[in-house]
Design a protein around this motif. Structure first.
Motif, mmCIF file in Angstrom:
data_model
loop_
_atom_site.group_PDB
_atom_site.id
_atom_site.type_symbol
_atom_site.label_atom_id
_atom_site.label_comp_id
_atom_site.label_asym_id
_atom_site.label_seq_id
_atom_site.Cartn_x
_atom_site.Cartn_y
_atom_site.Cartn_z
ATOM 1 N N THR A 108 -5.524 6.076 -4.955
ATOM 2 C CA THR A 108 -6.477 7.184 -5.000
ATOM 3 C C THR A 108 -6.242 8.144 -3.844
ATOM 4 O OG1 THR A 108 -8.095 5.694 -6.006
ATOM 5 C CG2 THR A 108 -8.922 7.753 -5.099
ATOM 6 N N GLU A 109 -6.018 7.604 -2.655
ATOM 7 C CA GLU A 109 -5.735 8.459 -1.504
ATOM 8 C C GLU A 109 -4.410 9.196 -1.677
ATOM 9 O OE1 GLU A 109 -5.973 6.249 2.111
ATOM 10 O OE2 GLU A 109 -7.835 5.249 1.540
ATOM 11 N N ARG A 163 -12.489 5.547 -0.861
ATOM 12 C CA ARG A 163 -12.507 4.084 -0.902
ATOM 13 C C ARG A 163 -13.830 3.563 -1.453
ATOM 14 N NH1 ARG A 163 -10.020 3.248 5.224
ATOM 15 N NH2 ARG A 163 -7.985 4.222 4.787
ATOM 16 N N ARG A 201 -11.336 10.030 3.189
ATOM 17 C CA ARG A 201 -10.718 8.747 2.857
ATOM 18 C C ARG A 201 -11.774 7.675 2.624
ATOM 19 N NH1 ARG A 201 -5.308 8.487 3.590
ATOM 20 N NH2 ARG A 201 -4.336 10.169 4.805
ATOM 21 N N TYR A 202 -12.788 7.605 3.463
ATOM 22 C CA TYR A 202 -13.841 6.606 3.293
ATOM 23 C C TYR A 202 -14.618 6.839 2.003
ATOM 24 C CZ TYR A 202 -12.913 5.417 8.157
ATOM 25 O OH TYR A 202 -12.313 5.032 9.322
ATOM 26 N N ALA A 219 -7.399 1.786 -4.000
ATOM 27 C CA ALA A 219 -7.763 2.737 -2.943
ATOM 28 C C ALA A 219 -6.553 3.497 -2.399
ATOM 29 C CB ALA A 219 -8.498 2.006 -1.815
ATOM 30 N N ARG A 250 -8.553 -2.845 -2.494
ATOM 31 C CA ARG A 250 -8.030 -2.532 -1.157
ATOM 32 C C ARG A 250 -6.516 -2.348 -1.144
ATOM 33 N NH1 ARG A 250 -5.947 -4.623 3.505
ATOM 34 N NH2 ARG A 250 -6.833 -3.794 5.442
ATOM 35 N N HIS A 252 -12.330 -6.512 -5.159
ATOM 36 C CA HIS A 252 -12.157 -5.677 -3.980
ATOM 37 C C HIS A 252 -10.963 -6.124 -3.145
ATOM 38 C CE1 HIS A 252 -16.640 -4.271 -4.003
ATOM 39 N NE2 HIS A 252 -15.994 -4.022 -5.123
ATOM 40 N N ARG A 283 0.828 -1.207 0.000
ATOM 41 C CA ARG A 283 0.000 0.000 0.000
ATOM 42 C C ARG A 283 0.868 1.265 0.000
ATOM 43 N NH1 ARG A 283 -5.335 -0.485 1.903
ATOM 44 N NH2 ARG A 283 -5.118 1.486 3.006
#
Length: 269
Positions: free
Chosen positions: A134-135, A154, A150-151, A131, A127, A122, A82
């Motif tokens: 993107t963050e 996601r 953030r949510y 995600a 995950r 997913h 991540r």
């Protein structure tokens, strides 16, 4: 002579919808839905139990197929997958969360249309990779993000995977849903080739891509409003600092030149 179609077995769909809305246990929801569907179709209780048991025996290897990729993904995340994804995407200055998700939506829909439905998902893609990327793109452009932002990012990443897979796989001729539709229509006296069903799924897939892309474009606008706009880029900040340093150095040099001139004139006097 046509017979009336019994629609009561569709009550199982309503059970699933209500169960997920109430956030009950998924296994319990599926089991209750199967029993309700069997009773609505006038199946005997032993027939319902036999169908559930045979279905369990046929799919008993599925948990192993699901757990093995999850174990691999877990090991990759533990070793910094991540974080590396966030660092990599932060180097692309033109990347925004909306643009990044548009690219993933396009790739997901195209690969699903070719029958490669296992390339996304997913657990194995959204995950650990999509995600965080993107963050990371949002943090580079807008700075530190709140938990609510953030949510939301996601959720949009997961939605892109769902939309791309759902509408993309309807274009694949050998997809099970197309076979089911053609078989159902054939039993109703309507003969349709699977290729025709797949071709007419293309406008729907294109419309889904356009609508989701508009939502992603609005996501970028929402982020700009919530975070107060994009923060200055690192290069711009460095250029500004360099310009200020150069200006300060030039001013100091001019001041030193003036002091030297004044001293020289005083000595001559």
């Amino acid at each position: 002579m046509q017979h009336a179609v019994n629609l009561y077995p569709l009550i199982g769909v309503a059970v699933i919808i209500v169960g997920f809305l109430l956030r009950f246990n998924p296994m319990l929801i599926v089991a209750v839905s199967a029993i309700a569907t069997g009773f609505a179709a006038h199946f005997p209780i032993d027939g319902v139990l036999a169908a559930i048991g045979s279905g369990f025996v046929k799919t008993r290897v599925i948990p192993l197929i699901i757990l093995l990729p999850l174990a691999v993904v877990g090991l990759l995340e533990r070793h910094g997958l991540r974080e590396r994804a966030q660092i990599w995407i932060s180097g692309i200055r033109a990347a925004t969360p909306g643009r990044l998700l548009m690219v993933y939506l396009f790739i997901r829909e195209i690969t699903a249309a070719l029958g490669l439905t296992g390339l996304g998902g997913h657990a194995q893609m959204v995950r650990p990779l999509v995600a965080p990327m993107t963050e990371g793109a949002a943090e580079v452009r807008y700075g530190k993000l709140t938990d609510a932002v953030r949510y939301r990012l996601r959720a949009f990443a997961a939605a892109c995977d769902n939309v791309g897979l759902f509408f993309g796989e309807d274009i694949f001729v050998a997809f099970g849903a197309i076979v089911l539709m053609t078989t159902f229509l054939k039993e109703a006296g309507i003969v349709v080739a699977p290729m025709h069903v797949a071709v007419w799924g293309m406008p729907t897939a294109l419309a889904a891509f356009i609508i989701q892309s508009i939502r992603l474009h609005r996501l970028d606008g929402w982020l700009a409003r919530v975070t107060g706009g994009a923060k200055p880029a690192a290069n711009d900040t460095a250029a500004t600092a360099a310009t200020a340093t150069t200006t300060t150095t030039a001013a100091e040099r001019d001041a030193g030149t003036r002091d030297t001139t004044v001293r020289t004139q005083g000595e001559n006097a």
